[in-house]
Design a protein around this motif. Structure first.
Motif, PDB file in Angstrom:
ATOM      1  N   ALA A  51       0.701  -1.169  -0.398  1.00 32.02           N
ATOM      2  CA  ALA A  51       0.079   0.021  -0.391  1.00 32.02           C
ATOM      3  C   ALA A  51       0.896   1.339  -0.099  1.00 32.02           C
ATOM      4  O   ALA A  51       1.926   0.878   0.635  1.00 32.02           O
ATOM      5  CB  ALA A  51      -1.026   0.137   1.655  1.00 32.02           C
ATOM      6  N   GLU A  52       0.611   2.709  -0.088  1.00 28.37           N
ATOM      7  CA  GLU A  52       0.969   3.518  -0.873  1.00 28.37           C
ATOM      8  C   GLU A  52       1.226   4.205   1.243  1.00 28.37           C
ATOM      9  O   GLU A  52       2.468   5.152   1.023  1.00 28.37           O
ATOM     10  CB  GLU A  52       0.427   4.957  -1.241  1.00 28.37           C
ATOM     11  N   ASP A  53      -0.043   3.886   1.707  1.00 26.25           N
ATOM     12  CA  ASP A  53       0.015   5.076   3.018  1.00 26.25           C
ATOM     13  C   ASP A  53      -0.381   4.159   3.587  1.00 26.25           C
ATOM     14  O   ASP A  53      -1.571   3.108   3.759  1.00 26.25           O
ATOM     15  CB  ASP A  53      -0.421   5.943   3.214  1.00 26.25           C
ATOM     16  N   ALA A  57      -3.661   1.321   3.403  1.00 25.21           N
ATOM     17  CA  ALA A  57      -3.699  -0.060   3.942  1.00 25.21           C
ATOM     18  C   ALA A  57      -4.808  -0.489   4.799  1.00 25.21           C
ATOM     19  O   ALA A  57      -4.802  -1.730   4.790  1.00 25.21           O
ATOM     20  CB  ALA A  57      -2.279   0.188   4.889  1.00 25.21           C
ATOM     21  N   GLY A  58      -5.020   0.678   5.597  1.00 26.90           N
ATOM     22  CA  GLY A  58      -6.105   0.123   6.393  1.00 26.90           C
ATOM     23  C   GLY A  58      -7.845   0.094   5.738  1.00 26.90           C
ATOM     24  O   GLY A  58      -8.372  -0.778   6.276  1.00 26.90           O
ATOM     25  N   LEU A  59      -8.091   0.737   4.892  1.00 29.59           N
ATOM     26  CA  LEU A  59      -8.671   0.267   4.181  1.00 29.59           C
ATOM     27  C   LEU A  59      -8.839  -1.134   3.251  1.00 29.59           C
ATOM     28  O   LEU A  59      -9.769  -1.393   3.311  1.00 29.59           O
ATOM     29  CB  LEU A  59      -8.619   1.853   2.981  1.00 29.59           C
ATOM     30  N   ILE A  60      -7.466  -1.331   2.804  1.00 26.51           N
ATOM     31  CA  ILE A  60      -7.486  -2.383   2.026  1.00 26.51           C
ATOM     32  C   ILE A  60      -7.471  -3.765   2.979  1.00 26.51           C
ATOM     33  O   ILE A  60      -8.653  -4.845   3.186  1.00 26.51           O
ATOM     34  CB  ILE A  60      -5.748  -2.950   1.614  1.00 26.51           C
ATOM     35  N   SER A  61      -7.011  -3.810   4.809  1.00 25.25           N
ATOM     36  CA  SER A  61      -7.621  -4.487   5.457  1.00 25.25           C
ATOM     37  C   SER A  61      -9.176  -4.446   5.963  1.00 25.25           C
ATOM     38  O   SER A  61      -9.493  -5.715   5.500  1.00 25.25           O
ATOM     39  CB  SER A  61      -7.119  -4.514   6.749  1.00 25.25           C
ATOM     40  N   HIS A  62      -9.879  -3.272   5.926  1.00 25.52           N
ATOM     41  CA  HIS A  62     -11.153  -3.651   5.888  1.00 25.52           C
ATOM     42  C   HIS A  62     -11.972  -4.262   4.401  1.00 25.52           C
ATOM     43  O   HIS A  62     -12.740  -5.132   5.450  1.00 25.52           O
ATOM     44  CB  HIS A  62     -11.497  -2.236   6.005  1.00 25.52           C
ATOM     45  N   ALA A  63     -11.415  -3.953   3.552  1.00 24.58           N
ATOM     46  CA  ALA A  63     -11.678  -4.698   2.081  1.00 24.58           C
ATOM     47  C   ALA A  63     -11.501  -5.856   2.260  1.00 24.58           C
ATOM     48  O   ALA A  63     -12.782  -6.566   1.780  1.00 24.58           O
ATOM     49  CB  ALA A  63     -11.582  -4.221   0.969  1.00 24.58           C
ATOM     50  N   MET A  70      -4.161  -4.565  12.745  1.00 21.43           N
ATOM     51  CA  MET A  70      -2.577  -3.806  11.981  1.00 21.43           C
ATOM     52  C   MET A  70      -1.503  -4.595  11.865  1.00 21.43           C
ATOM     53  O   MET A  70      -0.519  -4.235  11.474  1.00 21.43           O
ATOM     54  CB  MET A  70      -2.682  -3.452  13.687  1.00 21.43           C
ATOM     55  N   GLU A  71      -1.668  -6.180  12.277  1.00 27.97           N
ATOM     56  CA  GLU A  71       0.156  -7.168  11.034  1.00 27.97           C
ATOM     57  C   GLU A  71      -0.178  -7.123  10.440  1.00 27.97           C
ATOM     58  O   GLU A  71       0.887  -6.407   9.779  1.00 27.97           O
ATOM     59  CB  GLU A  71      -0.867  -9.150  12.526  1.00 27.97           C
ATOM     60  N   TYR A  72      -1.182  -6.795   9.677  1.00 28.31           N
ATOM     61  CA  TYR A  72      -1.488  -6.885   7.730  1.00 28.31           C
ATOM     62  C   TYR A  72      -1.562  -5.568   7.572  1.00 28.31           C
ATOM     63  O   TYR A  72      -0.492  -5.466   6.656  1.00 28.31           O
ATOM     64  CB  TYR A  72      -2.879  -7.832   7.411  1.00 28.31           C
ATOM     65  N   VAL A  73      -2.037  -4.239   7.699  1.00 28.75           N
ATOM     66  CA  VAL A  73      -1.625  -2.820   7.373  1.00 28.75           C
ATOM     67  C   VAL A  73      -0.382  -2.929   7.413  1.00 28.75           C
ATOM     68  O   VAL A  73       0.163  -2.522   6.804  1.00 28.75           O
ATOM     69  CB  VAL A  73      -2.313  -1.770   8.801  1.00 28.75           C
ATOM     70  N   ALA A  74       0.317  -3.680   8.982  1.00 30.20           N
ATOM     71  CA  ALA A  74       1.730  -2.997   9.006  1.00 30.20           C
ATOM     72  C   ALA A  74       3.086  -3.895   8.183  1.00 30.20           C
ATOM     73  O   ALA A  74       4.058  -3.606   7.467  1.00 30.20           O
ATOM     74  CB  ALA A  74       2.341  -3.796  10.440  1.00 30.20           C
TER      75      ALA A  74
END
Length: 86
Positions: A51-53, A57-63, A70-74
């Protein structure tokens, strides 16, 4: 014909200008088979791996995970989990 639009979507249309020996130009439409007949137009589903930012990343994780993991976002933004939490 109600199915005409489905058929028309499988064609590519090109505009061609032809010039005769007399110098008269004629415009004509050329219909060709579409990409669906010659190459793969759909690809298998693939989960994003970057992800770019942090917001994206949070939006991708939610989708894809239906929660903010948070592990996936990081992992998406290439940070450790503590930095991602900040």
């Amino acid at each position: 014909d109600p199915d005409y639009l489905k058929l028309a979507a499988t064609e590519n249309i090109r505009k061609v200008v032809e010039t005769t020996l007399d110098g008269i130009k004629t415009h004509k439409l050329v219909y060709e088979k579409g990409d669906i007949y010659f190459k793969r137009t759909q690809h298998p589903w693939k989960e994003p791996d970057s992800a770019e930012d942090i917001v994206q990343a949070g939006l991708i994780s939610h989708a894809y995970r239906h929660r903010i993991d948070m592990e996936y976002v990081a992992e998406l933004v290439k940070l450790n989990q503590a930095e991602a939490l900040k």
